[in-house]
Design an enzyme around this catalytic site. Structure first.
Site, short mmCIF file in Angstrom:
data_model
loop_
_atom_site.label_atom_id
_atom_site.label_comp_id
_atom_site.label_asym_id
_atom_site.label_seq_id
_atom_site.Cartn_x
_atom_site.Cartn_y
_atom_site.Cartn_z
N LYS A 409 0.87 -1.19 0.02
CA LYS A 409 -0.01 -0.06 -0.15
C LYS A 409 0.70 1.31 -0.05
O LYS A 409 0.30 2.36 -0.21
CB LYS A 409 -0.87 0.04 1.10
CG LYS A 409 -2.02 -1.00 1.19
CD LYS A 409 -2.90 -1.19 2.55
CE LYS A 409 -3.88 -2.20 2.16
NZ LYS A 409 -3.45 -3.63 1.99
N ASN A 447 -1.06 -8.62 1.58
CA ASN A 447 -1.96 -9.11 2.63
C ASN A 447 -1.23 -10.53 3.03
O ASN A 447 -0.91 -11.09 2.26
CB ASN A 447 -3.19 -9.25 2.10
CG ASN A 447 -3.90 -7.74 1.81
OD1 ASN A 447 -4.38 -7.04 2.53
ND2 ASN A 447 -3.86 -7.86 0.64
N SER A 452 -4.41 -9.82 11.67
CA SER A 452 -5.45 -8.97 12.05
C SER A 452 -5.88 -8.15 11.04
O SER A 452 -5.30 -7.24 10.30
CB SER A 452 -5.12 -7.85 13.35
OG SER A 452 -4.11 -7.00 12.88
#
Length: 657
Positions: A409, A447, A452
């Site tokens: 990201k 990812n 979490s």
């Protein structure tokens, strides 16, 4: 009557078995006499008393051979062998007794008697076993086992003796096993699965392929995708071999099997380089990535592992887990659980100097995209200034290697979280030009499964609750990697850094989240409820992209990428800033954070060489609250205005000096 017999205590059942065997033997002798003797009555009067003398010896033989200890429902070869041995010994005793009393020409009688006794005493036990077995399995779920190899046979045997599942057939890719019978069950081909499921009323498919590659398991799962029954798997071979799980401990299909990505064995030289016999520190040690880094690190025997964590509970949990794991591994690693905040440079530096830390893995960060959008000042403070403080502390403490856990990201970010991580990368790149003792490097990946905020556990929970599954957008795609693989690659990438390096992990093929949701629904034996299937079980709802969320993620900013010594680690040449430029940017950013000037923070990050393009309006909750409060005060002025401290008196973000 049957229920009463089955409820009797063991000794009563054994007594009934003894009485039944006496009856079977007597019946067999009577029939043998009438079948083989010309004058049955005379022969019976002559031979029957001798037969009665032999019966106790036969019952004794049955007892010694363990026949009466066998449970009828599970009777096997040993019990049938005991019947055969007992009958043969009885036949030999009869022959000897007939000879002793002078009765001749009774060999035919003894032979027929032995055959009949074997059929009645042994055969009726088998019939009873089949009856009780069917009765026992009547309430069990009928399952199909995919894989007729060693694991499949062990699984079938375990399930036959269990209380929940009843295997009714095998399927296997091996053509030599097809059309054969194993454990009384037919072995079919994968093409016959749908027909077997329908004809045998199968309610579940069990994959017995623990040694198959993930790529092969993915192919199998794709072939089963349209069947309206759940699919489960047996544990991996390593779990079975080390005794941590049994063959019949069934599991839901793992998401890594759906991705079909096989891990690459780590290179020991790279794993050892920054860890073995060194003092290692992990910041954010209680988080999903940090905790897995710790698990991997202790396997390679550092002299000490410093667990630096802001959450007391997370620190306690990982310290307890690692202590047990170290004892299990039998390695000598000292654990140092340290509570602290990475934004407090003095604390971080004191820890590093006290324990003479040599390698740092900086995993402490806020990474949940919407939450950082709602808390911009804290997100920037933790991710940017926390990294700066930790890096300056590492330089002051003489740390050899500092590895930042970054994210995909950070590439052309559309949200504050990604932009803050890109700024953290720029901080370390700048520090690498200012000094050369501490090697700084960054590792980007997408990812991780089970972390979490990961969609996988969320989807599972939503399916178990009956839905709906919430997906932000029908076209959204993401890269996925398992936490253990990500941690291993981070450690290996850190060993290759020379200073200011940006490493990118090969994340494999991107996954469409909506497709992932549908497949998870299907593999749990349910149907997606949509326009084509209005009677389906689970609905998928599209909630819209959250603040700052991208449709797809990237791993590289530019095209300058180099292969490294590891096939799944690449090095990227990214734009950087000199330390003079970076320090001025940090000074301005710190000033805006001190003043909680959210709009100015966003503007400054946008103007910096981060590639930041904010995809949504500013969503900071406190900033929005201040604006609303100000409007209300303007409309309804209060006689008592709240008193705010001047900017100079607001506690400053800890600066790295």
């Amino acid at each position: 009557m049957l229920e009463w017999l089955l409820s009797l205590p063991r000794y009563a059942k054994r007594a009934i078995s003894v009485i039944a065997d006496v009856g079977f033997l007597t019946f067999s002798m009577l029939v043998a006499v009438y079948v083989t003797q010309e004058i049955p009555l005379a022969a019976l009067l002559q031979t029957f008393p001798i037969f009665l003398l032999s019966v106790p010896a036969t019952i004794l033989a049955f007892t010694k051979l363990g026949l009466y200890r066998a449970v009828i429902r599970y009777i096997g070869q040993h019990a049938l062998g005991a019947v055969l041995a007992g009958i043969l010994s009885n036949a030999m005793i009869l022959v000897m007794l007939f000879q002793l009393v002078g009765i001749a020409d009774k060999g035919n009688l003894v032979f027929v008697y032995a055959i009949l006794a074997l059929v009645t005493s042994g055969g009726l036990r088998l019939v009873a076993r089949m009856f009780l077995f069917q009765r026992h399995n009547g309430h069990k779920q009928r399952v199909l086992i995919y894989g007729a190899g060693s694991s499949g046979r062990q699984l079938a045997q375990a399930l036959l003796n269990g209380e929940q599942f009843h295997p009714v057939a095998f399927v296997d890719d091996d053509a030599t096993l097809q059309r054969s019978t194993i454990l009384g069950m037919h072995v079919g081909s994968p093409a016959q699965i749908a027909a077997i499921v329908k004809s045998k009323n199968v309610s579940r498919i069990l994959l017995a392929m623990p040694s198959a590659s993930r790529a092969r398991r993915r192919e199998v799962l794709e072939s089963l995708d349209n069947l309206p029954i759940p699919v489960q798997t047996v544990p991996g071979m390593s779990d079975i071999v080390d005794g941590s799980m049994r063959i019949d401990e069934l599991q839901d299909v793992k998401i890594e099997d759906l991705l079909g990505r096989d891990p690459v064995a780590p290179k020991l030289k790279l794993m050892h380089a920054n860890i073995k016999e060194k003092v290692v520190m992990v910041s954010g040690a209680g988080g999903s990535i940090g905790s897995e880094l710790c698990r991997q690190i202790v396997q390679y025997e550092p002299t000490m592992l410093v667990l630096f964590e802001a959450s007391e509970f997370a620190l306690y949990s990982i310290e307890q887990e690692l202590a047990a794991y170290i004892q299990e591994l039998g390695v000598d690693v000292k654990l140092k659980p340290i509570l602290g905040n990475v934004q407090k440079q003095a604390r971080v530096q004191a820890v590093m100097q006290s324990f003479k830390v040599q390698t740092v893995y900086h995993a402490a960060a806020y990474k949940h995209v919407p939450l950082v959008e709602y808390n911009i000042v804290e997100g920037v403070s933790n991710n940017v200034f926390g990294t700066w403080c930790a890096a300056e502390a590492a330089i002051a403490a003489g740390v050899e290697t500092f590895v930042l856990i970054s994210t995909d990201k950070a590439v052309r970010p559309t949200n504050i979280m990604g932009a803050s991580k890109r700024l953290a990368e720029l901080v370390l790149q700048g520090l690498s030009t200012r000094q050369h003792h501490t090697r700084f490097c960054m590792v980007r990946f997408g990812n991780v499964l089970g972390s979490s905020g990961s969609v996988v556990p969320l989807f599972r929970e939503q399916i178990r609750n009956g839905g709906p599954l919430t997906v932000t957008h029908p076209e959204i795609i993401r890269y996925f990697m398992t936490i253990p693989e990500a941690a291993q690659l981070v450690i290996q990438a850190g060993a290759m850094g020379k200073g200011g390096d940006v490493f990118v992990l090969d994340m494999g093929e991107p996954v469409r989240i909506a497709d992932l949701a549908r497949r998870m629904v299907h593999l749990m034996g349910l149907e997606v409820k949509d326009q084509q299937h209005p009677e389906g079980d689970i609905e998928i709802c599209f909630s819209g992209l959250r603040p700052g969320e991208k449709l797809y993620e990237e791993l590289l900013i530019g095209e300058n990428v180099r292969q490294t010594a590891h096939p799944r680690i690449m090095a990227a040449d990214e734009v950087s800033m000199s330390w003079k430029e970076m320090s001025e940017l940090l000074r301005q950013l710190e000033h805006h954070c001190e003043n909680f000037a959210v709009a100015q923070i966003v503007k400054l990050i946008t103007e910096a060489p981060t590639g930041f393009n904010h995809s949504s309006p500013i969503s900071d909750l406190v900033d929005a609250g201040h604006k609303t409060a100000d409007k209300n005060l303007d409309k309804n002025p209060s006689p008592v205005r709240p008193v705010f401290k001047p900017v100079s008196e607001v506690p400053a973000v800890v600066r790295a000096s």
